[in-house]
Structure formats: C-alpha cells, structure tokens
Write an enzyme that holds these catalytic residues in place. Sequence first.
Site, short mmCIF file in Angstrom:
data_model
loop_
_atom_site.label_atom_id
_atom_site.label_comp_id
_atom_site.label_asym_id
_atom_site.label_seq_id
_atom_site.Cartn_x
_atom_site.Cartn_y
_atom_site.Cartn_z
N PHE A 127 0.84 -1.20 0.00
CA PHE A 127 0.00 0.00 0.00
C PHE A 127 0.87 1.24 0.00
CE2 PHE A 127 -0.12 2.23 4.08
CZ PHE A 127 0.57 1.34 4.90
N GLY A 135 4.75 12.26 4.55
CA GLY A 135 4.44 10.96 5.15
C GLY A 135 3.32 11.14 6.15
N GLN A 295 22.75 -6.38 41.05
CA GLN A 295 21.39 -5.83 41.14
C GLN A 295 21.06 -4.88 39.97
OE1 GLN A 295 20.19 -3.08 44.34
NE2 GLN A 295 18.68 -4.62 44.89
N ILE A 353 23.37 -4.85 28.13
CA ILE A 353 23.71 -6.07 28.88
C ILE A 353 24.80 -6.86 28.15
CG2 ILE A 353 22.78 -8.36 29.51
CD1 ILE A 353 20.17 -6.91 30.35
N HIS A 354 24.77 -6.80 26.82
CA HIS A 354 25.77 -7.53 26.04
C HIS A 354 27.16 -6.87 26.07
CE1 HIS A 354 22.39 -9.78 24.37
NE2 HIS A 354 23.24 -10.57 23.76
N GLY A 355 27.27 -5.69 26.68
CA GLY A 355 28.57 -5.01 26.70
C GLY A 355 29.09 -4.82 25.28
N GLY A 356 30.39 -4.99 25.10
CA GLY A 356 31.01 -4.77 23.78
C GLY A 356 30.50 -5.74 22.73
N GLU A 379 3.64 3.45 9.99
CA GLU A 379 2.21 3.55 10.36
C GLU A 379 1.95 4.75 11.27
OE1 GLU A 379 0.13 1.26 9.02
OE2 GLU A 379 1.63 -0.18 8.38
C1 LIG Z 1 11.21 1.37 6.14
C2 LIG Z 1 9.96 2.17 5.88
C3 LIG Z 1 8.87 1.55 5.29
C4 LIG Z 1 7.72 2.30 4.99
N1 LIG Z 1 6.67 1.68 4.34
C5 LIG Z 1 5.62 2.43 3.91
C6 LIG Z 1 4.58 1.86 3.11
O1 LIG Z 1 4.57 0.64 2.85
N2 LIG Z 1 3.62 2.67 2.61
C7 LIG Z 1 3.58 4.01 2.88
O2 LIG Z 1 2.67 4.68 2.41
N3 LIG Z 1 4.54 4.58 3.66
C8 LIG Z 1 5.55 3.82 4.18
N4 LIG Z 1 6.54 4.40 4.96
C9 LIG Z 1 6.48 5.82 5.22
C10 LIG Z 1 6.12 6.15 6.65
O3 LIG Z 1 4.75 5.92 6.86
C11 LIG Z 1 6.52 7.62 6.89
O4 LIG Z 1 7.93 7.69 6.86
C12 LIG Z 1 5.99 8.14 8.19
O5 LIG Z 1 4.59 8.26 8.14
C13 LIG Z 1 6.60 9.51 8.55
O6 LIG Z 1 6.51 10.38 7.47
P1 LIG Z 1 7.81 11.20 6.98
O7 LIG Z 1 8.93 10.24 6.88
O8 LIG Z 1 7.44 11.97 5.78
O9 LIG Z 1 8.12 12.19 8.16
P2 LIG Z 1 7.47 13.64 8.34
O10 LIG Z 1 6.00 13.56 8.20
O11 LIG Z 1 8.19 14.58 7.46
O12 LIG Z 1 7.83 13.94 9.86
C14 LIG Z 1 9.14 14.33 10.26
C15 LIG Z 1 9.11 14.54 11.78
O13 LIG Z 1 8.19 15.59 12.10
C16 LIG Z 1 7.22 15.10 13.02
N5 LIG Z 1 5.93 15.72 12.71
C17 LIG Z 1 5.28 15.76 11.52
N6 LIG Z 1 4.13 16.43 11.63
C18 LIG Z 1 4.02 16.82 12.92
C19 LIG Z 1 3.04 17.54 13.68
N7 LIG Z 1 1.90 17.96 13.12
N8 LIG Z 1 3.28 17.76 14.99
C20 LIG Z 1 4.41 17.29 15.58
N9 LIG Z 1 5.37 16.60 14.93
C21 LIG Z 1 5.17 16.38 13.62
C22 LIG Z 1 7.19 13.60 12.81
O14 LIG Z 1 6.67 12.93 13.95
C23 LIG Z 1 8.66 13.32 12.56
O15 LIG Z 1 9.33 13.25 13.78
C24 LIG Z 1 7.66 3.66 5.33
C25 LIG Z 1 8.76 4.26 5.97
C26 LIG Z 1 9.89 3.54 6.25
C27 LIG Z 1 11.05 4.21 6.91
#
Ligand SMILES: Cc1cc2nc3c(=O)[nH]c(=O)nc-3n(C[C@H](O)[C@H](O)[C@H](O)COP(=O)(O)OP(=O)(O)OC[C@H]3O[C@@H](n4cnc5c(N)ncnc54)[C@H](O)[C@@H]3O)c2cc1C
Length: 401
Positions: A127, A135, A295, A353-356, A379
Amino acid sequence: MTRLAQTAGLNDVQREILATVRDFVDKEIIPVATGLEHRDEYPTEIVEGLKELGLFGLMIPEEYGGLGESLLTYALCVEEIARGWMSVSGIINTHFIVAYMLKQHGTQEQKDTFLPRMALGEVRGAFSMSEPALGSDVSAISSKGVKDGEEYVLNGQKMWLTNGGTSTLVAVLARSDEGHPEGTAPHKSMTTFLVEKEPGFGEVRPGLTIPGKIDKMGYKGVDTTELIMDDLRIPANRVLGGTTGRGFYQMMDGVEVGRVNVAARGCGVAQRAFELGVSYAQQRHTFGKPIAQHQAIQFKLAEMATKVEAAHAMMVNAARKKDSGERNDLEAGMAKYLASEYCKEVVEDAFRIHGGYGFSKEYEIERLYREAPMLLIGEGTAEIQKMIIGRRLLEEYRIQG
Ligand SMILES: Cc1cc2nc3c(=O)[nH]c(=O)nc-3n(C[C@H](O)[C@H](O)[C@H](O)COP(=O)(O)OP(=O)(O)OC[C@H]3O[C@@H](n4cnc5c(N)ncnc54)[C@H](O)[C@@H]3O)c2cc1C
C-alpha cells in the site's frame, strides 16, 4: 522461556495456530534471520513456508479461501514472527492491510478477483500513501488520477513502499478531482486505486516504474521502494469500492488495523531482546559472578520484562476492541505508541547487557538494535499517535456547557 506475554481466553484453534507459528519461527526463521539480514537477502524459503501455513490468508474470510481469523489471532502471529525477524512480519503486513481494505471496502467483483488469490499468497499486496514530500501529512498528497473515458490516468511519485518490488497489487492513494471540484476538502478528494503489476524492478507495467530497493539501516531483506506513475492507465473498475473520494477513509481504516500490527511487531522484537538479554546475563561473569546477579542488571531485566508485559496487554486490548466491532483508534494509537517506544528501550537495555559484544555483528542484538527504530516511524510516528490519542481524549472527555 514463555512466561511473558501470555494471552488469556484464546480458543483451541488460536492456540494451535500460534503453537504452529512459534515452532516455524524457532526452526525456520531464527536460525537464518541474521545471516539473511546481513546479506539483505529476500527470505524466499520463509515466505513459501508462510504460504503453506496459510498466513497470507489468515484474516481473509473462508468464503474466499482464507482462514477467516480475527485481528487478535493475526496480531499474535505477527508478534511471534517479529520475535524471529521483523522483516518477515513486514512482508505480510502490507499484504494484510490491502486484503483488509478489499474485504471492508471492495466491490463484489474486486473481492472475487483478488481475495482468493491473496489468500494463497499468489497475489501479494503493498500500500502506498507516502510521497517524497510527505508521510505524516497525508492530506498533502499530490499524485493525481484524472478520468479519461473508462480509465483513470495516474501521475505522480510515491515513496517508501514496503514490498514495492515483490508485490503484484498496490493500493495507491491519489487525488482525484473528478466530481470533486477545486476547494473540496483534501480528505474528500482522494481515491484508492488498485494497481496491478508484475513483480520486479524497472518498468513493471506501461507507465509504472519501480526504480529499485532503497538502501536502509535495518529492516533489510524486505524490499522498500519508490513508485513512479507516468500516464499510468487504470480501468475505472479498479477504483477501490467503485466510488472516488473515499480513499482517505479507506486508507485510514487500513492503517488503524496496521497500527495494531506494528504494535505486535514491537512486542515481538522486545520479547526477543529480553530473551537474548536474560540469557546473556546468566552466562557472562564479572567480579566473580554472573552479571545477572548484580542488582543493576537484575533491575534492567525487571524493567524490560515489565515493558514486554505492558506492551503485549495493550496490543491485545486494541485488537480485541476492533474484533468486537468497536472503534479502536484510541487503543490502537496508544498500543502502537507504547509498544514501539518500549521496544526501542528494551532492545537498548539488552544491547547494554551484552557489553562490547552487542556491537559485534556476530550477536543477534546488533540486528535488533538497527530494526527497532523503524517501528517508531512506520504507520505514523510517535507524534502522530499522540495527536490521534489527544484528539480522541478531548472527544471522550468533552466538558458540557
Ligand atoms: C522502512 C519504511 C517503510 C515504509 N513503508 C511504507 C509503506 O509501505 N507505505 C507508505 O505509504 N509509507 C511507508 N513508509 C512511510 C512512513 O509511513 C513515513 O515515513 C511516516 O509516516 C513519517 O513520514 P515522513 O517520513 O514523511 O516524516 P514527516 O512527516 O516529514 O515527519 C518528520 C518529523 O516531524 C514530526 N511531525 C510531523 N508532523 C508533525 C506535527 N503535526 N506535529 C508534531 N510533529 C510532527 C514527525 O513525527 C517526525 O518526527 C515507510 C517508511 C519507512 C522508513
């Protein structure tokens, strides 16, 4: 070894499925996961095994050849699989979301066409919401589908498609202005297009290019790609549900169950990190005794186990809520947020816990250390989960007058 993360109230079928998956994970995934991950190699044999177990059709209704199981069963299987290797759970996750969206929102013809083959793992789902410039802010999507006779012509660039290369059916979210004039709210002018394609890289269908795998710090083995649409023509009957303008809601519904799934992954990775930490702590000696007898290390183990338990309980609660037919966005957001944060912390403690040796690629914890951060992002980031949680709380606790 299995005292933690028990789930009360499962029926015999659920227990049997989980025992089978755990056995598969212990025998077929854990022994090979780190080697495959270091080589960034696709786990073909593992995927074939998952197909045989019926996992690609776990939640697909029996009338379409699936097992018709609940979200809870699915999430508990994902937890087991992620305990073995998080990338494998990523391979089934996007497939599961697309199957779920078809089941919930597809036309009868779309369900009949795709679900039976998805249950067998012959059609594999991905998707695609994210784009290079967005994102979190899904409303800013700029990819577009324009109606041309009985077809839609799609243009735009997508980013971060998990299973972008291996999938054969991609649910693509794009803007569609047909029937939605300029000025329509963004979430009402989006459509989910069901894009069929050949697996692989390059031009996989006229107008559709999957450039290649993105090189990642972890979550290797599973392919993550871009997707470029250049006058890609899609028949009108491949609009999910047959009506434009519903894509945003359909995708959010899919992501909601996906969040339970990511929480389950966090639980699985944290469990494995705990297992590795508690085992190493009893073998490594310093100052005349196993480090588990200091501990400070025992306290770490206590904290790790408590986090494993808490995350599992919240994930199970969120899954059960959805299974009961209730809205679960609050619980799913909380579970995803907590499980991914705890996962990172438990993995970090196991690493310490694994150290180096934790820094050596010979030890499994090194892989987990690179995998855990992905769960903080996928997500919806922690900040986005907190926005969802906060909004819902204000709805629930609105003061009168
Ligand atoms: C390995 C991987 C697989 C993925 N697979 C899919 C996939 O199959 N399909 C798909 O559609 N997407 C996929 N993604 C995308 C993923 O869903 C997005 O990377 C994610 O939603 C974050 O969006 P962004 O990277 O654009 O970060 P941004 O939206 O640019 O955010 C950057 C930072 O700003 C913060 N931020 C943004 N808006 C706000 C706000 N309003 N208030 C406070 N903080 C905010 C965020 O929390 C983050 O810390 C994947 C990403 C990765 C890394």
